[in-house]
Design a protein around this motif. Structure first.
Motif, PDB file in Angstrom:
ATOM      1  N   ASP A  41       0.780  -1.259   0.055  1.00  0.00           N
ATOM      2  CA  ASP A  41      -0.220  -0.214   0.088  1.00  0.00           C
ATOM      3  C   ASP A  41       1.012   1.133  -0.039  1.00  0.00           C
ATOM      4  OD1 ASP A  41      -2.078  -1.952   0.080  1.00  0.00           O
ATOM      5  OD2 ASP A  41      -2.177  -1.706   2.240  1.00  0.00           O
ATOM      6  N   THR A  42       0.546   2.024  -0.710  1.00  0.00           N
ATOM      7  CA  THR A  42       1.279   3.510  -1.019  1.00  0.00           C
ATOM      8  C   THR A  42       0.499   4.710  -0.472  1.00  0.00           C
ATOM      9  OG1 THR A  42       0.692   3.775  -3.337  1.00  0.00           O
ATOM     10  CG2 THR A  42       2.534   2.265  -2.469  1.00  0.00           C
ATOM     11  N   THR A  43       0.986   5.746  -0.245  1.00  0.00           N
ATOM     12  CA  THR A  43       0.557   7.072  -0.050  1.00  0.00           C
ATOM     13  C   THR A  43       0.694   7.753  -1.435  1.00  0.00           C
ATOM     14  OG1 THR A  43       0.977   7.323   2.197  1.00  0.00           O
ATOM     15  CG2 THR A  43       0.588   9.367   0.879  1.00  0.00           C
ATOM     16  N   HIS A  44      -0.324   8.285  -1.843  1.00  0.00           N
ATOM     17  CA  HIS A  44      -0.177   8.955  -3.262  1.00  0.00           C
ATOM     18  C   HIS A  44       0.340  10.378  -3.071  1.00  0.00           C
ATOM     19  CE1 HIS A  44      -2.785   5.979  -5.779  1.00  0.00           C
ATOM     20  NE2 HIS A  44      -2.142   5.663  -5.361  1.00  0.00           N
ATOM     21  N   VAL A  45       1.353  10.672  -3.670  1.00  0.00           N
ATOM     22  CA  VAL A  45       2.048  12.059  -3.608  1.00  0.00           C
ATOM     23  C   VAL A  45       1.997  12.647  -5.094  1.00  0.00           C
ATOM     24  CG1 VAL A  45       3.987  13.271  -2.944  1.00  0.00           C
ATOM     25  CG2 VAL A  45       3.291  11.287  -1.653  1.00  0.00           C
ATOM     26  N   TYR A  46       1.448  13.952  -5.027  1.00  0.00           N
ATOM     27  CA  TYR A  46       1.316  14.859  -6.472  1.00  0.00           C
ATOM     28  C   TYR A  46       2.158  15.940  -6.055  1.00  0.00           C
ATOM     29  CZ  TYR A  46      -2.589  11.948  -7.788  1.00  0.00           C
ATOM     30  OH  TYR A  46      -3.552  11.048  -8.271  1.00  0.00           O
ATOM     31  N   VAL A  47       3.216  16.157  -6.891  1.00  0.00           N
ATOM     32  CA  VAL A  47       3.850  17.183  -6.550  1.00  0.00           C
ATOM     33  C   VAL A  47       4.119  17.825  -7.956  1.00  0.00           C
ATOM     34  CG1 VAL A  47       5.165  16.455  -4.710  1.00  0.00           C
ATOM     35  CG2 VAL A  47       6.293  16.099  -6.996  1.00  0.00           C
ATOM     36  N   THR A  89      10.602   2.897   1.101  1.00  0.00           N
ATOM     37  CA  THR A  89      11.626   2.930   2.331  1.00  0.00           C
ATOM     38  C   THR A  89      11.227   1.891   3.221  1.00  0.00           C
ATOM     39  OG1 THR A  89      10.382   4.500   3.819  1.00  0.00           O
ATOM     40  CG2 THR A  89      11.183   5.369   1.683  1.00  0.00           C
ATOM     41  N   PRO A  90      12.015   1.727   4.307  1.00  0.00           N
ATOM     42  CA  PRO A  90      11.802   0.790   5.312  1.00  0.00           C
ATOM     43  C   PRO A  90      10.603   1.001   6.174  1.00  0.00           C
ATOM     44  CG  PRO A  90      14.094   1.244   5.202  1.00  0.00           C
ATOM     45  CD  PRO A  90      13.336   2.222   4.605  1.00  0.00           C
ATOM     46  N   VAL A  91      10.153   2.353   6.101  1.00  0.00           N
ATOM     47  CA  VAL A  91       8.890   2.699   6.900  1.00  0.00           C
ATOM     48  C   VAL A  91       7.725   3.391   5.980  1.00  0.00           C
ATOM     49  CG1 VAL A  91      10.726   3.629   8.698  1.00  0.00           C
ATOM     50  CG2 VAL A  91       9.767   5.153   7.019  1.00  0.00           C
ATOM     51  N   GLY A  92       7.737   3.002   4.658  1.00  0.00           N
ATOM     52  CA  GLY A  92       6.541   3.365   4.165  1.00  0.00           C
ATOM     53  C   GLY A  92       6.782   3.433   2.540  1.00  0.00           C
ATOM     54  N   ALA A  93       5.840   3.535   1.713  1.00  0.00           N
ATOM     55  CA  ALA A  93       6.216   3.885   0.516  1.00  0.00           C
ATOM     56  C   ALA A  93       5.134   5.013  -0.339  1.00  0.00           C
ATOM     57  CB  ALA A  93       5.629   2.468  -0.516  1.00  0.00           C
ATOM     58  N   VAL A  94       5.635   5.469  -1.243  1.00  0.00           N
ATOM     59  CA  VAL A  94       4.570   6.523  -2.019  1.00  0.00           C
ATOM     60  C   VAL A  94       4.880   6.349  -3.359  1.00  0.00           C
ATOM     61  CG1 VAL A  94       5.195   8.314  -0.251  1.00  0.00           C
ATOM     62  CG2 VAL A  94       6.566   8.277  -2.430  1.00  0.00           C
ATOM     63  N   SER A  95       3.408   6.301  -3.989  1.00  0.00           N
ATOM     64  CA  SER A  95       3.374   6.432  -5.392  1.00  0.00           C
ATOM     65  C   SER A  95       3.584   7.973  -5.863  1.00  0.00           C
ATOM     66  CB  SER A  95       2.007   6.000  -5.964  1.00  0.00           C
ATOM     67  OG  SER A  95       1.939   4.559  -5.382  1.00  0.00           O
ATOM     68  N   LEU A  96       4.566   8.439  -6.532  1.00  0.00           N
ATOM     69  CA  LEU A  96       4.986   9.818  -6.951  1.00  0.00           C
ATOM     70  C   LEU A  96       4.506  10.129  -8.304  1.00  0.00           C
ATOM     71  CD1 LEU A  96       6.402  12.458  -6.065  1.00  0.00           C
ATOM     72  CD2 LEU A  96       8.481  11.304  -6.723  1.00  0.00           C
ATOM     73  N   PHE A  97       3.752  11.236  -8.144  1.00  0.00           N
ATOM     74  CA  PHE A  97       3.158  11.791  -9.470  1.00  0.00           C
ATOM     75  C   PHE A  97       3.670  13.269  -9.753  1.00  0.00           C
ATOM     76  CE2 PHE A  97      -0.008   8.705  -7.936  1.00  0.00           C
ATOM     77  CZ  PHE A  97       0.418   7.470  -9.003  1.00  0.00           C
ATOM     78  N   GLY A  98       4.121  13.569 -11.016  1.00  0.00           N
ATOM     79  CA  GLY A  98       4.347  14.696 -11.383  1.00  0.00           C
ATOM     80  C   GLY A  98       3.576  15.129 -12.738  1.00  0.00           C
ATOM     81  N   PHE A  99       2.418  15.397 -12.657  1.00  0.00           N
ATOM     82  CA  PHE A  99       1.673  15.644 -13.868  1.00  0.00           C
ATOM     83  C   PHE A  99       2.188  16.694 -14.774  1.00  0.00           C
ATOM     84  CE2 PHE A  99      -1.208  12.901 -12.001  1.00  0.00           C
ATOM     85  CZ  PHE A  99      -2.196  12.619 -13.009  1.00  0.00           C
ATOM     86  N   LYS A 100       2.202  16.577 -15.985  1.00  0.00           N
ATOM     87  CA  LYS A 100       2.993  17.378 -16.989  1.00  0.00           C
ATOM     88  C   LYS A 100       1.542  17.897 -17.993  1.00  0.00           C
ATOM     89  CE  LYS A 100       7.062  14.554 -18.287  1.00  0.00           C
ATOM     90  NZ  LYS A 100       7.827  15.767 -18.129  1.00  0.00           N
ATOM     91  N   THR A 112      -4.517   7.475  -0.746  1.00  0.00           N
ATOM     92  CA  THR A 112      -3.610   6.017  -0.635  1.00  0.00           C
ATOM     93  C   THR A 112      -4.114   5.291  -1.808  1.00  0.00           C
ATOM     94  OG1 THR A 112      -5.494   5.101   0.908  1.00  0.00           O
ATOM     95  CG2 THR A 112      -3.421   5.714   1.943  1.00  0.00           C
ATOM     96  N   GLY A 113      -3.156   4.458  -2.114  1.00  0.00           N
ATOM     97  CA  GLY A 113      -3.477   3.078  -2.975  1.00  0.00           C
ATOM     98  C   GLY A 113      -3.314   1.775  -2.155  1.00  0.00           C
ATOM     99  N   TYR A 114      -4.601   1.032  -2.337  1.00  0.00           N
ATOM    100  CA  TYR A 114      -4.361  -0.421  -1.768  1.00  0.00           C
ATOM    101  C   TYR A 114      -4.455  -1.347  -2.722  1.00  0.00           C
ATOM    102  CZ  TYR A 114      -5.817   1.703   2.968  1.00  0.00           C
ATOM    103  OH  TYR A 114      -5.769   2.498   4.173  1.00  0.00           O
ATOM    104  N   LEU A 115      -3.351  -2.321  -2.848  1.00  0.00           N
ATOM    105  CA  LEU A 115      -3.520  -3.487  -3.285  1.00  0.00           C
ATOM    106  C   LEU A 115      -4.377  -4.463  -3.053  1.00  0.00           C
ATOM    107  CD1 LEU A 115      -2.094  -4.805  -6.042  1.00  0.00           C
ATOM    108  CD2 LEU A 115      -0.600  -5.965  -4.508  1.00  0.00           C
ATOM    109  N   VAL A 116      -5.163  -4.945  -3.983  1.00  0.00           N
ATOM    110  CA  VAL A 116      -6.041  -5.866  -3.552  1.00  0.00           C
ATOM    111  C   VAL A 116      -5.865  -7.240  -4.435  1.00  0.00           C
ATOM    112  CG1 VAL A 116      -8.138  -4.227  -2.926  1.00  0.00           C
ATOM    113  CG2 VAL A 116      -7.916  -5.024  -5.191  1.00  0.00           C
ATOM    114  N   GLU A 247      -1.354  16.461   6.943  1.00  0.00           N
ATOM    115  CA  GLU A 247      -0.485  15.296   6.928  1.00  0.00           C
ATOM    116  C   GLU A 247      -1.422  13.816   6.570  1.00  0.00           C
ATOM    117  OE1 GLU A 247      -1.701  15.099  11.012  1.00  0.00           O
ATOM    118  OE2 GLU A 247      -2.008  16.517   9.262  1.00  0.00           O
ATOM    119  N   THR A 248      -1.164  13.326   5.672  1.00  0.00           N
ATOM    120  CA  THR A 248      -2.130  12.002   5.463  1.00  0.00           C
ATOM    121  C   THR A 248      -1.455  10.696   5.982  1.00  0.00           C
ATOM    122  OG1 THR A 248      -1.509  11.996   3.189  1.00  0.00           O
ATOM    123  CG2 THR A 248      -3.351  13.155   3.376  1.00  0.00           C
ATOM    124  N   THR A 249       0.112  10.906   5.979  1.00  0.00           N
ATOM    125  CA  THR A 249       0.388   9.545   6.632  1.00  0.00           C
ATOM    126  C   THR A 249       1.424   9.959   7.720  1.00  0.00           C
ATOM    127  OG1 THR A 249       0.289   8.713   4.250  1.00  0.00           O
ATOM    128  CG2 THR A 249       1.938   7.699   5.693  1.00  0.00           C
TER     129      THR A 249
END
Length: 302
Positions: A41-47, A89-100, A112-116, A247-249
């Motif tokens: 599972d990841t936090t979704h990060v948009y920058v 990372t050892p303490v969590g993951a992020v899905s990182l997006f930089g929209f063009k 978040t994104g939850y794998l099912v 702070e979502t995570t």
């Protein structure tokens, strides 16, 4: 008409709670678990696209780990273009997006994104539990996705991979931090527990207000665990000083001071200085690109 006695009121409340617990247990008995595990599972990060590299570098310097190779792709059901990478990372993951391109609604609002294990089954169970599907299932380059919304307006993305990934477990499981109103909390907690097969590990009606930037007050805090990971539900009146609520995570580390030093040396800033509460020391950081995260460590005596 006479008013019910205190004893009858208690009996009614207890009976209602028993029936509610029984109904959740019945659902749990008939529905198979669709969660794969917290490490998926990841936090979704948009920058902003210009800040993607700076964010990824700072996040890895702060917590360790590594990023996958950056690709440019479409992750929405309508035309768009974004950089995309997974930072683990050892303490969590992020899905990182930089929209063009402009970001199609409602993307960017999901936390978040939850794998099912099965997308169709997960959607069925989410709907039955009380969630709304606000983005119907659509294909992406490596699987299928959908976005659901829980009571209180809490958006989460579900995803399924054509080829199942294999990730090691985190050293510490991050917490999904959900700010919600008194009006919505009970429905949210009930529905999410039904879907996730989770459980409440603590429910404090007098949690220290310093945790939400109001040291002279108290508030309700509910902690939940499930196969999707940890969750902290913060029940407030919405009168929150900045940056609380953004702070979502929350990430658990061994040494908060050392983590803050790494973060600030790599471009992050401290928005909330370290404080102690609930057997932990915590702070809030802002990473390059604007991503805000809570970071905490168990107190040394614990």
């Amino acid at each position: 008409m006479t008013s019910p006695s205190i004893g009858s009121k208690f009996f009614f409340t207890a009976a209602t709670a028993t029936l509610l617990a029984a109904s959740i247990a019945q659902v749990h008995a008939t529905d198979r678990r669709v969660a794969v595990g917290a490490q998926y599972d990841t936090t979704h990060v948009y920058v902003p696209a210009i800040d993607v590299d700076a964010f990824a570098s700072s996040f890895v310097v702060t917590f360790g780990g590594a990023s996958t190779k950056q690709v440019v792709t479409t992750v929405t059901p309508t035309p768009s273009s974004t950089t995309s990478q997974l930072v683990r990372t050892p303490v969590g993951a992020v899905s990182l997006f930089g929209f063009k391109t402009p970001i199609p609604y409602p993307f960017g609002l999901e936390r978040t994104g939850y794998l099912v294990t099965d997308m169709d089954e997960a959607i069925r169970q989410a709907r039955n539990a009380g969630a709304s599907v606000i983005v119907d299932t659509f294909p992406d380059p490596i699987g299928r996705d959908a976005i659901i919304q829980w009571p209180g307006g809490i958006n989460m993305q579900l995803y399924w991979h054509t080829e199942a990934p294999h990730y090691v477990k985190f050293d510490t499981v991050p917490e999904n931090r959900v700010y919600i109103s008194r009006d919505s909390v009970d429905a949210f907690v009930h529905d999410f527990l039904t879907f996730s097969h989770g459980e409440i590990v603590s429910d404090s009606s007098q949690a220290p207000g310093i945790e939400i930037g109001r040291p002279n007050d108290t508030y309700r805090r509910v902690r939940v665990v499930s196969d999707f990971g940890n969750m902290t539900v913060l029940v407030t009146d919405g009168h929150l000083p900045y940056p609380y609520g953004y702070e979502t995570t929350g990430y658990e580390v061994k040494d908060l001071s050392a983590t803050i030093a790494k973060a600030t040396a790599s471009g992050a800033t401290v928005l909330v200085q370290p404080y102690q509460s609930d057997k932990r020391q915590a702070a809030i950081l802002r990473f390059p690109g604007g991503y805000i995260a809570e970071v905490h460590a168990p107190l040394a005596s614990q």
